[in-house]
Write an enzyme that holds these catalytic residues in place. Structure first.
Site, PDB file in Angstrom:
ATOM      1  N   GLY B 269       0.804  -1.320  -0.069  1.00  0.00           N
ATOM      2  CA  GLY B 269      -0.045   0.067  -0.061  1.00  0.00           C
ATOM      3  C   GLY B 269       0.931   1.218  -0.328  1.00  0.00           C
ATOM      4  O   GLY B 269       2.067   1.187  -0.243  1.00  0.00           O
ATOM      5  N   GLU B 292       5.599 -11.198   2.481  1.00  0.00           N
ATOM      6  CA  GLU B 292       4.804 -11.842   1.369  1.00  0.00           C
ATOM      7  C   GLU B 292       5.143 -11.361   0.245  1.00  0.00           C
ATOM      8  O   GLU B 292       5.143 -12.247  -0.938  1.00  0.00           O
ATOM      9  CB  GLU B 292       3.245 -11.638   1.754  1.00  0.00           C
ATOM     10  N   LYS B 406     -13.585   8.356   4.667  1.00  0.00           N
ATOM     11  CA  LYS B 406     -14.935   8.817   4.191  1.00  0.00           C
ATOM     12  C   LYS B 406     -15.024  10.240   4.806  1.00  0.00           C
ATOM     13  O   LYS B 406     -16.008  10.638   5.375  1.00  0.00           O
ATOM     14  CB  LYS B 406     -15.881   8.001   4.488  1.00  0.00           C
TER      15      LYS B 406
END
Lengths: 503, 503
Positions: B269, B292, B406
């Site tokens: 990210g 990973e 949001k």
């Protein structure tokens, strides 16, 4: 015959517990031996408690941080809590007086995975320890410690502490020498594999090396471990044990387990005892245990030739069985290994053994999230203990509980677990006296029917009603919930005395 | 120059994806390659989706169970979900179409620890697989597979499947050969230690052995991995990354970490990219990754000589970086190792390396329980992925999130996490743009102030009000809660459009 204190320097350090209490001061971090009522110091806690009481009477502050292996006993956790001598406690406790103090905000408690405690001390997360207080069977000629009925985090606390106090307990059998297997993983960045492939593998020494310069006192004691009395097995426990044995048989039938390949991990209690009684008459042979504690049932299995080896970090024996162990430790040490709890509970070795885990719980929700610790989300019972270490890494993990408690006022199956210690990703099988819910390979919604089927019949309609509300039009359906009523069971219990909401 | 299909038998099995779809039938369990948009089959999913659509048009049932490494891409999960071709999906997904189908109860999804998926298949919990569909860079002379940009659970699925379909993708660089390190832990009861001590240790083969008799089709493709475009780093991410780097510096200051001993694990990210950008200008050297996925920032660190080795199971690269990898795989394979995900995420190796874990989250509660998966308890986003594997076993674990989402309608810090994937026993540090809450060594009540301090200022008074209610007279104080209002944030969000409860 071995001498209990075979080293001259240590002989010069012998003193009473009250004298040794001079080395324990307000604010100290103190690492103690002790795990599940075994191997804890028998004299120093009372001496420290008395010192605390005297200080409090003078108007002085006195409280220490206490770290152990796991739970201890009334003459350790109990007396210290009673005297308000503890500020912070980790990683586990089960003492009624202490529990009350914790839930009443009179002391603090951090509930830590048992395989993490010593590791985090080694990693320096707790800084230096001022004192380590460790029970021993014997101090050998070289000044090393033969631990007693529990190893716990002794190695880590001895290494971390500035001052060491050793309690030599004559009650403990000298024949425990040779039962222990002391091994430490090399420190970062040089960690290496732990060379245990089977529960019976021995990889270390029968003693704990001690830095003699740190030893400030040796205290002689002659006092028994806690040794909780054995409760007769009730019907509910027998039924739960039966379902667990059915689960094992199911694995055999599915070709995933052979009768001589069962590796046992088991929490302590009535149901595990019933399981072990059941195993005596089963087809299982060559049973091995890789677990935390040695229980009565394991000695029975060993005596019957059904269990070949049991690896743990401590004993949790009834008085009769503790006596038997003290008398026959020489024989049992061919079948029993006591390891540091970093090793007995280590994710690496747990996963490698392929053990089948079985641990108690307070409640599980309809999706298989498990609460092992906090009643109604807030009130600590004992702690997570090793249940996380074993559950996450087991070949197959299970949780057991009677479906109801307090005459039906409490259901062990709830809409939403009020505290979560084991998530839906970890708990595979949930067992009550009504059967077992095998959640393996199931998406959340497919688990609900199985979970409701093992709830008490009185609670099944209430759980079904909840699930209907949770799956109402417009709800998201991966893990359906109705958050407005998710804790109604627990709110009913607090307000009306029953999760059913009866007046 | 290497031939893409160097084995005669496999050449005889070359066919189109549509032809190969004959081997995939309604109800089949299908194991696929693919992890985080890399190394997934590019042609078969569409062919299977078309077969499903045709069946559905005829009024026939057609749905399969799909197992992968982790997420895939629109041309795999997307097309299959769109065609309603999946009944059950595990262990991870992140596709928007699929997510909608799951949350709408049109398909089922089980969210499984990435280190557990292949293991549970090996243990027989899912029975036989009918088909494995695996992308390869090349099939070598002996008929073994050189995997492509992800290893995932390829080994386990190839072993479990009755029929094997191999996609040979010409888009993938032939120079990936030599980057993989394929190793399997021997099966129970013969499991042995995994001999990896450092992230860079190679212990296996550069290919996956394949049982030739099971290969029914070889499909040629030439299509890129998903390669999500790189988002520019925003201010919030930079701030969070800054706090993470402060955490690292704090460890150095405390004497627990050296500048050349940082072992990185990182979720994917914006914030991780900002962390890696920050590391370029830091004092850290010889950085190693045991993680990973290989991300853009790691290639930058390798190019700058800051990172010596990165071990993972797949790539998650932007288009530019994927191009660079394809052009320079020969150079990168000196610094990068791709392993099966059982090994990249294995608790044994994770704990041994002493890595510092950093993963994203949806929300954390005031005691440090973390929700990584279900928005408002029910709506799946992606899945737990490897966050549990790394968090539980890290030297130090952290979770990162902006404090709000949001436009402030959602707070990442809540009174009670609406789904719990990581418990208070596991999450050590929580980071937002307002700082980091270091929860190590703290009892639950001592964590609250630290957690509220990293919440968005708009939410701090609301969280303080909750904590006041939770600690009201008569409440139990280990983990104080007010269950009646524990989910008010989430209920407000559903009913009023904001956790604040604004109209």
């Amino acid at each position: 015959m071995s001498e209990r204190i075979a080293n001259e320097f240590y002989k010069s350090k012998v003193m009473s517990a009250d004298e040794a209490a001079q080395f324990v001061n307000n604010g100290d971090k103190v690492g103690m031996s002790g795990f599940t009522g075994a191997g804890y110091p028998k004299a120093m806690p009372t001496a420290i408690a008395n010192k605390a009481k005297a200080a409090h009477e003078r108007g002085d502050e006195f409280a220490i941080d206490v770290f152990t292996g796991a739970s201890t006993a009334p003459d350790c956790d109990g007396v210290l809590a009673e005297a308000d001598a503890i500020r912070y406690r980790a990683p586990y406790q089960s003492d009624p007086v202490m529990r009350k103090k914790i839930n009443g905000a009179e002391m603090k408690y951090q509930d830590i995975h048992l395989s993490h405690m010593g590791l985090q001390v080694e990693q320096g997360f707790f800084g230096d320890f001022q004192v380590a207080i460790i029970e021993a069977v014997r101090i050998n000629e070289e000044g090393n410690i033969i631990p007693s009925s529990a190893v716990g985090n002794n190695v880590e606390y001895l290494n971390a502490a500035d001052k060491i106090i050793i309690e030599v307990n004559e009650w403990q059998s000298l024949d425990l020498e040779g039962m222990h297997d002391i091994y430490s993983v090399p420190k970062l960045p040089n960690r290496t594999p732990i060379p245990i492939n089977r529960p019976g593998d021995r990889i270390g020494t029968p003693f704990i090396p001690v830095d003699q310069n740190k030893v400030v006192a040796v205290v002689k004691t002659d006092a028994p471990d806690r040794n909780a009395p054995f409760k007769p097995i009730d019907d509910t426990s027998k039924k739960i044990a039966g379902h667990f044995l059915d689960l094992l048989e199911g694995e055999v039938k599915a070709g995933r387990l052979k009768y001589d390949q069962y590796i046992m991990q088991s929490g302590v209690g009535n149901v595990p005892n019933a399981v072990m009684a059941g195993l005596l008459d089963s087809k299982f042979e060559n049973i091995q245990a890789y677990t935390e504690v040695i229980q009565d049932g394991m000695l029975d299995l060993i005596d019957a030739g059904k269990m070949t080896v049991a690896s743990a970090t401590s004993f949790a024996l009834s008085p009769d069985y503790a006596e038997k162990m003290n008398a026959e430790a020489k024989r049992y040490r061919d079948h029993i290994i006591l390891r540091p709890q970093q090793i007995s509970n280590h994710p690496e070795v747990v996963r490698r053994t392929g053990l089948i885990a079985s641990n108690g719980m307070i409640e599980a929700d309809i999706y298989g999230n498990v609460n092992s610790t906090n009643v109604s989300g807030s009130r600590i019972m004992n702690g997570i203990g090793g249940s996380g270490d074993f559950t996450r890494n087991a070949y197959l993990s299970s949780f057991i509980s009677p479906s109801i408690a307090k005459d039906g006022a409490i259901s062990a199956i709830v809409p939403f677990a009020s505290h979560i210690d084991h998530t839906e990703h970890d708990a595979m099988v949930i067992i009550t006296e009504h059967g077992y819910a095998d959640l393996r390979g199931l998406a959340p919604r497919d688990r609900v029917k199985k979970m409701i089927a093992i709830a008490h019949p009185d609670y099944r309609p209430l759980l079904e009603e909840y699930y209907e509300r949770a799956t109402a039009e417009g709800h998201y359906m991966q893990t359906p919930h109705d958050l407005k009523t998710a804790f109604d069971f627990h709110i009913n219990l607090a307000e009306k005395g029953s999760m059913k909401g009866d007046a």
